[in-house]
Design an enzyme around this catalytic site. Structure first.
Site, PDB file in Angstrom:
ATOM      1  N   TYR A  17      -2.303  -1.742  10.573  1.00 49.50           N
ATOM      2  CA  TYR A  17      -2.484  -2.443   9.297  1.00 49.50           C
ATOM      3  C   TYR A  17      -1.351  -2.062   8.336  1.00 49.50           C
ATOM      4  O   TYR A  17      -0.691  -2.930   7.756  1.00 49.50           O
ATOM      5  CB  TYR A  17      -3.851  -2.107   8.682  1.00 49.50           C
ATOM      6  CG  TYR A  17      -3.849  -2.199   7.173  1.00 49.50           C
ATOM      7  CD1 TYR A  17      -3.670  -3.429   6.535  1.00 49.50           C
ATOM      8  CD2 TYR A  17      -3.958  -1.054   6.380  1.00 49.50           C
ATOM      9  CE1 TYR A  17      -3.618  -3.505   5.148  1.00 49.50           C
ATOM     10  CE2 TYR A  17      -3.905  -1.130   4.994  1.00 49.50           C
ATOM     11  CZ  TYR A  17      -3.732  -2.354   4.384  1.00 49.50           C
ATOM     12  OH  TYR A  17      -3.667  -2.440   3.022  1.00 49.50           O
ATOM     13  N   HIS A  18      -1.123  -0.755   8.176  1.00 54.11           N
ATOM     14  CA  HIS A  18      -0.074  -0.332   7.246  1.00 54.11           C
ATOM     15  C   HIS A  18       1.299  -0.829   7.699  1.00 54.11           C
ATOM     16  O   HIS A  18       2.169  -1.125   6.875  1.00 54.11           O
ATOM     17  CB  HIS A  18      -0.072   1.195   7.102  1.00 54.11           C
ATOM     18  CG  HIS A  18      -1.284   1.720   6.367  1.00 54.11           C
ATOM     19  ND1 HIS A  18      -2.357   2.277   7.010  1.00 54.11           N
ATOM     20  CD2 HIS A  18      -1.592   1.737   5.052  1.00 54.11           C
ATOM     21  CE1 HIS A  18      -3.279   2.626   6.120  1.00 54.11           C
ATOM     22  NE2 HIS A  18      -2.847   2.301   4.926  1.00 54.11           N
ATOM     23  N   THR A  64       0.841  -1.206   0.000  1.00 56.42           N
ATOM     24  CA  THR A  64       0.000   0.000   0.000  1.00 56.42           C
ATOM     25  C   THR A  64       0.874   1.254   0.000  1.00 56.42           C
ATOM     26  O   THR A  64       1.957   1.266   0.591  1.00 56.42           O
ATOM     27  CB  THR A  64      -0.953   0.026   1.216  1.00 56.42           C
ATOM     28  OG1 THR A  64      -1.279   1.379   1.514  1.00 56.42           O
ATOM     29  CG2 THR A  64      -0.364  -0.613   2.435  1.00 56.42           C
ATOM     30  N   LYS A  97       2.025  -4.095   6.350  1.00 56.56           N
ATOM     31  CA  LYS A  97       2.409  -4.062   4.937  1.00 56.56           C
ATOM     32  C   LYS A  97       3.899  -3.717   4.794  1.00 56.56           C
ATOM     33  O   LYS A  97       4.592  -4.245   3.917  1.00 56.56           O
ATOM     34  CB  LYS A  97       1.564  -3.050   4.162  1.00 56.56           C
ATOM     35  CG  LYS A  97       0.078  -3.290   4.236  1.00 56.56           C
ATOM     36  CD  LYS A  97      -0.329  -4.676   3.788  1.00 56.56           C
ATOM     37  CE  LYS A  97      -0.985  -4.695   2.449  1.00 56.56           C
ATOM     38  NZ  LYS A  97      -1.517  -6.039   2.102  1.00 56.56           N
TER      39      LYS A  97
END
Ligand SMILES: NC(=O)c1ccc[n+]([C@@H]2O[C@H](COP(=O)([O-])OP(=O)(O)OC[C@H]3O[C@@H](n4cnc5c(N)ncnc54)[C@H](O)[C@@H]3O)[C@@H](O)[C@H]2O)c1
Length: 396
Positions: A195-196, A158, A199
């Site tokens: 969440y990021h 992302t 990633k």
């Protein structure tokens, strides 16, 4: 026929990707454990319309097109579930032909918990996000290492990995000169949610696997996606992808259109100057396909920034308001205190040329495209629940 294995094939992007490849003559296998659907039920989120199960959709696809999408229902955090996809012992929950398709030429890895607010709901959901996302990625890298080093991994990252730095964002890598010496490094990352952060860790795991085991990985730094329709979903409405319009799983453009349709003021967080890169769901499919056709080299971690244009939140709200009002809705924009910790005004200048260089032709978010999105959402107006749109998940 090339074999594409899609992890997370029941999801917003996974199912359209499966149909896209299947329609183009690829052998396609999809794997999912309904994590997303179960999370929607648990959190009582907003789904625009009911979606048949993955098995039902594969059957409908076969009836309508004659193509087969093999379905495996399984949790990819379990190493055996992942490894069976490669060692030939997998059993399909649905297939026209039960024989093992063989090793995948390409794996498209979507199978993660994809929501920033979900990851910050509370400790439990943070822990689920971390363990789910990192285990699936680690299991995949080890399975490819042990069974199929020629398989090209296309992994969804992302743009949120980079945060909003005060310098131009390059495509994954940065040349640095330090004390007279030069080196190339992963672009500095500053994730804005847990969440990021998973990633970022996925990218690091992939970079390790590339350096140690000579795997081939393409990491697509994707921005928020909008849209429903793709060439294949038009074949039958039951093939439409899952569409959330709530704060947890709905992406911003999809949410703003839905909010406009039911007269729920557009929720702009703080000053609304937060700028990000966006893309149409049709372009996600093009980007993954273009990456598949020109794979990363052995021992290469290739990174593309997968966005087609940038908008601030205020610009998106104004666009939705203009189009919504033109269609007879009374669209209000309301700034609310920002539940997130993020810069509300900042420099943002990402590079995103790599995917166009390998053949992607962008669809832009014009007023016409917005009208198309409104048209679809309006058809399901009676299903939209105002009470699930905003939850106010706080970062602090
Ligand atoms: N949609 C976007 O705007 C966007 C933007 C940037 C990046 N991404 C990334 O793209 C990928 C796909 O996103 P999406 O919007 O389609 O999300 P999604 O939740 O709709 O799809 C992910 C799918 O993976 C499945 N899954 C999750 N964990 C699993 C597990 N342990 N075993 C088996 N299946 C599992 C889920 O059930 C779901 O169907 C994600 O990795 C996400 O982080 C999405």
């Amino acid at each position: 026929m090339s074999h594409v294995l899609i992890l997370g094939g029941d999801g917003y992007l996974g199912w359209p990707t499966a149909m896209y490849f299947s329609n183009r003559g690829y052998q396609v296998t999809v794997v999912d454990n309904y994590f997303r659907r179960n999370a929607c039920t648990e959190l009582d989120t907003g789904m625009l319309y009911p979606v048949p199960t993955l098995i039902e959709r594969a059957k409908i696809w076969h009836e309508k097109t004659g193509h087969e999408i093999k379905v495996v229902i399984g949790n990819l955090t379990e190493p055996d579930v992942m490894r069976q996809l490669f060692d030939g012992t997998v059993s399909y929950q649905w297939a026209v032909n039960d024989a093992f398709t063989g090793l995948p030429d390409t794996v498209v890895h979507y199978a993660e918990q994809p929501s920033a607010p979900y990851s910050l709901l509370d400790y439990k959901h943070a822990d689920i996000t971390l363990t789910n996302n990192l285990r699936v990625t680690n299991n995949l890298l080890w399975a490819v290492r042990d069974f199929s080093r020629d398989t090209h991994i296309i992994k969804l990252g992302t743009m949120g990995e980079y945060g909003t730095p005060n310098i131009d964002i390059e495509e994954g890598w940065l040349d640095i000169e330090h004390k007279g010496r030069k080196g190339k490094f992963l672009f500095p990352r500053a994730a804005g949610s847990l969440y990021h952060t998973t990633k970022v860790m996925d990218t690091d795991l992939s970079w390790f696997a590339v350096r140690m085991w000579d795997l081939k990985v393409t990491d697509l730094m994707q921005g928020p996606v909008y849209g429903i329709e793709t060439e294949e979903s038009l074949i039958d409405p039951r093939l439409n992808t899952i569409f959330n319009y709530d704060e947890i799983f709905g992406t911003i453009v999809n949410r703003f259109v839905t909010q406009s349709v039911v007269g729920y003021p557009l929720t702009v967080y703080g000053k609304g100057g937060q700028t990000r890169g966006y893309l149409n769901i049709k372009d996600t499919l093009q980007c993954v396909h273009a990456s598949e056709k020109t794979p990363a080299d052995t021992g290469e971690l290739r990174i593309f920034n997968q966005i087609m244009e940038t908008f601030s939140v205020n610009q998106l709200a104004e666009l939705a308001q203009n189009v919504g009002n033109a269609r007879g809705h009374k669209v209000e924009i309301k700034s609310i205190p920002n539940p997130r910790r993020e810069a509300e005004e900042h420099y943002y200048n990402p590079t995103y040329q790599g995917l166009k260089n390998i053949g992607v032709e962008p669809h832009y978010l014009t007023e016409d495209v917005m009208h198309g999105l409104f048209e679809v959402v309006e058809k399901f107006k009676q299903n939209i629940r105002k009470d699930v749109i905003f939850k106010g998940v706080k970062w602090g």
